[in-house]
Motif scaffolding. Structure first.
Motif, short mmCIF file in Angstrom:
data_model
loop_
_atom_site.label_atom_id
_atom_site.label_comp_id
_atom_site.label_asym_id
_atom_site.label_seq_id
_atom_site.Cartn_x
_atom_site.Cartn_y
_atom_site.Cartn_z
N VAL A 21 -5.33 4.12 50.98
CA VAL A 21 -5.93 5.15 50.91
C VAL A 21 -6.86 5.62 49.87
CG1 VAL A 21 -4.97 7.25 50.67
CG2 VAL A 21 -3.44 6.39 51.92
N VAL A 24 -9.92 3.68 50.76
CA VAL A 24 -10.57 4.32 52.44
C VAL A 24 -11.49 5.54 51.53
CG1 VAL A 24 -9.83 5.61 54.15
CG2 VAL A 24 -9.10 3.19 54.16
N LEU A 25 -10.65 6.08 50.73
CA LEU A 25 -11.51 8.27 50.26
C LEU A 25 -12.24 7.42 49.78
CD1 LEU A 25 -7.57 10.23 49.82
CD2 LEU A 25 -8.96 10.03 51.62
N SER A 29 -16.13 9.44 50.36
CA SER A 29 -16.42 10.48 49.58
C SER A 29 -17.88 10.08 49.10
CB SER A 29 -15.69 10.17 48.06
OG SER A 29 -14.62 10.88 48.64
N SER A 31 -19.94 7.86 50.82
CA SER A 31 -20.65 7.99 51.59
C SER A 31 -21.19 9.45 52.48
CB SER A 31 -20.19 7.10 52.78
OG SER A 31 -19.13 7.53 53.96
N LEU A 32 -20.61 10.28 51.68
CA LEU A 32 -20.79 11.44 52.09
C LEU A 32 -21.28 12.15 50.89
CD1 LEU A 32 -17.55 12.60 54.26
CD2 LEU A 32 -19.70 12.94 55.09
N LEU A 33 -20.95 11.56 49.86
CA LEU A 33 -21.11 13.01 48.93
C LEU A 33 -22.40 12.02 48.10
CD1 LEU A 33 -18.08 13.32 47.26
CD2 LEU A 33 -19.91 14.88 47.67
N CYS A 35 -25.28 11.06 50.53
CA CYS A 35 -25.99 10.59 51.02
C CYS A 35 -26.77 11.88 50.95
CB CYS A 35 -25.90 9.84 52.59
SG CYS A 35 -25.34 8.51 53.05
N GLY A 36 -28.18 12.17 51.22
CA GLY A 36 -28.51 13.57 51.63
C GLY A 36 -28.40 14.11 52.48
N ARG A 37 -28.21 15.36 52.94
CA ARG A 37 -28.39 15.39 54.19
C ARG A 37 -29.35 16.08 55.09
NH1 ARG A 37 -25.33 21.19 53.38
NH2 ARG A 37 -25.70 21.46 55.14
N GLY A 38 -29.41 15.07 56.38
CA GLY A 38 -30.65 15.17 56.56
C GLY A 38 -30.92 16.80 58.03
#
Lengths: 148, 488
Positions: A21, A24-25, A29, A31-33, A35-38
């Protein structure tokens, strides 16, 4: 009288699950945090974007969104303008429509409000110079057809 | 020989696998994590955010569907319990849930509060708020279960859990003792007591082939205090399968039964007692049923008109006032008034010693199938018409997160079934629910008034017919998707 369940001891399997767990978390986190938002809205400050909806009191049925694009005081011609209309509630069918350029810099998008309620119109325009502009137009309270 | 899914090949093996629950919990924990991250960091437009799409379209639709088919599978896979179990390694609670808080009254109130907050804040249109609801839910579960022992959050607090408990009474599946004679001779009652490992628990010698084969490992018993020999039905059962793991005699079965029949069974059941002596459970059933009608009605134009009329009459500037009044009328006044009238009529039509209140509590459970039918119709509409939207939303989320279209450019042509196709299903769900309510009302009447069952049931059949008519009218109305997120 309920009997209290006994406490569990740490087992290798549970330790493994806990580690899984955590890994995975942590990966999610990162990968989402990290990387910039396209995507998202873009647009220059010198671009003048305005829109009007007809009929002004939106009802279920046909509608036309007129978009006016001007840049540095000049009408923007030849832009590819596209509408993506969503309801505020998730899971409802969006409506897609392409615009036609009625006069230089004035684009008409004909579409249908398919359901009463609150709508969000996302208008995107690809300008001839390669720039891409996105604007959001909120249309609250679309009424049933024939009700004004 | 009655069917037992735990003995079926592949499925039974999976269900009895000791990591079955943890595996499912990890999956839902990852989903919850994605919901929180995208809700907080993703687009603020609900149809394009995983938080709102997954929570209000997919989760709700799957929840009611799975509950009616496979009982409480979602509670079984609840990720909050996984987090709680990990947290309890660091802090073990020592307190018990205070008796003065009652057994279900807190949960009944919270259930109504959740429905109210959903409407007041238009949570379906707010990805960030949805994410905070999920975070708050995890926090509340941790707070409660690190303070109180056992499955206190599940039993006494969790509003979704109460919804699940009530709906799962209509499932064709239940966990039960396979052979009660085996339970009578059992000296260790591991199903409720749990056990330590072999050697540390002198009360528990190796006593079966299963134990010899697997070895005796520590195992938790039922946290909700459901003692298998006297467990009846699915109320308060989270389908954690701890009892399956704990029983040294392999004497727990996951078998089929008549859906809803347990609501007519007034025998004393483990941890719960008799349904006829549980006004809190009867109230929960009423909130479940009338909440279904209110939740559906709130999405229609007439609800908007009623709310505006109340606001105008009261001169209220905040939506909370008229909406709160609507909720009080729909979840308290209407259920009490309708049930009191029906119970009074039953009292007059029979020569019973039961009071009007006692009659009302006994028959309130009969309305559950109708409520479940309305919930199913409503949530199935959103789920079936929007099931495909998860594809472009996931594509969009991936694009947001990585800046690249790893899953392809979002294709918003992915939708679901057309509303017109779903409509007959909605009608069927509500009709089936009403039919179930009629059957239950008659069976309860037969139990309480064997000589005049027809007369005793008539007022409740009339009530079901009235609620059915309202539900059908409501479903036929065009749905109105509102959301204050627009601020228009």
């Amino acid at each position: 009288m309920p009997v209290e369940p006994l406490a569990r001891r740490k087992t290798p399997a549970l330790r493994g699950a806990a580690n899984a767990v955590t890994v995975v978390l942590a990966v999610a986190s990162f990968s989402l945090l990290a990387c910039g938002r396209g995507g998202g809205g873009t647009g220059g400050s010198d671009l003048d974007f305005s829109s009007t909806l007809a009929p002004a009191a939106a009802t279920v049925g046909p509608a036309t969104l007129t978009v006016r694009l001007r840049e540095a005081g000049r009408a923007v011609t030849g832009a590819a303008v596209r509408l993506e209309a969503h309801m505020s509630h998730p899971g409802m069918a969006p409506v897609m429509a392409d615009a036609t350029e009625r006069t230089p810099g004035v684009y008409d998008i004909s579409f249908h409000f398919t359901m009463q309620g609150d709508w969000v119109l996302l208008v995107s325009a690809a300008l001839p110079n390669g720039r891409r502009v996105e604007r959001r137009v909120d249309i609250p309270g679309v009424r049933p057809g024939g009700v004004r | 020989m009655r069917a037992d899914l735990l003995q079926w090949p592949i499925l039974g093996t999976y269900l009895r696998w000791r990591h079955f629950r943890t595996t499912n919990q990890i999956v839902l924990l990852v989903v919850a994590f994605a919901i929180v991250l995208h809700g907080l960091l993703g687009p603020d437009l609900a149809p394009k955010n995983l938080a709102t799409v997954l929570t209000w379209v997919h989760y709700r639709g799957l929840l009611i569907g799975v509950l009616l088919i496979a009982a409480n599978a979602f509670c079984s896979a609840c990720p909050m319990i996984l987090v709680r179990d990990l947290a309890r390694r660091a802090h073990k609670p020592v307190r018990r849930w205070p008796r003065w808080l009652g057994r279900k009254w807190v949960a009944v109130v919270l259930f109504a509060v959740v429905l109210f907050a959903y409407e007041l804040f238009d949570l379906w249109a707010l990805p960030a708020a949805t994410a905070w609801v999920v975070i708050g839910y995890f926090g509340a579960a941790l707070l409660v279960d690190l303070t109180f022992k056992g499955a206190t959050f599940c039993t006494h607090v969790c509003p979704v859990g109460q919804f699940n408990f009530v709906a799962s009474t209509l499932s064709p599946l239940e966990l039960r003792a396979r052979d009660r004679d085996v339970c009578r001779t059992c000296a260790t009652v591991d199903c409720i007591r749990g056990r330590r490992s072999l050697g540390s628990d002198p009360a528990h010698p190796v006593s079966s082939k299963r134990e010899s084969r697997r070895g005796v490992r520590p195992q938790r018993g039922c946290e909700l205090a459901l003692f298998m020999p006297v467990k009846t039905g699915n109320l308060d059962c989270t389908f954690c399968l701890d009892c399956v793991q704990a029983c040294p005699h392999d004497n727990v079965a996951l078998g089929f039964r008549v859906p809803g029949d347990e609501l007519t069974d007034d025998r004393r059941r483990s941890s719960i007692g008799r349904l006829s002596r549980r006004p809190d459970l009867a109230a929960l059933s009423l909130v479940f049923t009338f909440g279904a009608l209110l939740n559906g009605f709130a999405m229609t134009g007439p609800a908007d008109a009623v709310e505006s009329a109340i606001a105008g009459a009261l001169g209220a500037s905040s939506e909370a006032v008229p909406l709160g009044l609507m909720f009080i009328l729909a979840l308290i006044v209407a259920p009490l008034a309708f049930c009191a009238l029906a119970a009074l009529a039953t009292h007059q039509l029979t020569t019973s010693d039961l009071t009007v209140r006692e009659i009302g509590i006994r028959f309130a459970y009969a309305l559950v199938p109708l409520g479940a039918g309305v919930w199913l119709a409503h949530y199935a509409f959103h789920f079936l018409t929007g099931v495909g939207t998860i594809v472009p939303v996931t594509q969009s989320a991936m694009l947001d997160a990585s800046g690249r279209a790893w899953l392809g450019e979002p294709n918003w042509a992915w939708l679901g079934m057309r509303g017109g196709i779903v409509f007959p299903f909605e009608i069927g769900a509500v009709l089936l629910g009403a039919l179930g309510s009629c059957v239950l009302a008659y069976k309860i009447a037969e139990r309480e008034y064997p000589r005049v069952a027809e007369r005793a049931a008539i007022p409740w059949l009339v009530l079901v017919a009235g609620l059915l008519a309202f539900a059908l009218w409501m479903i036929a109305l065009p749905m109105e998707m509102r959301g204050t997120a627009l601020g228009g």
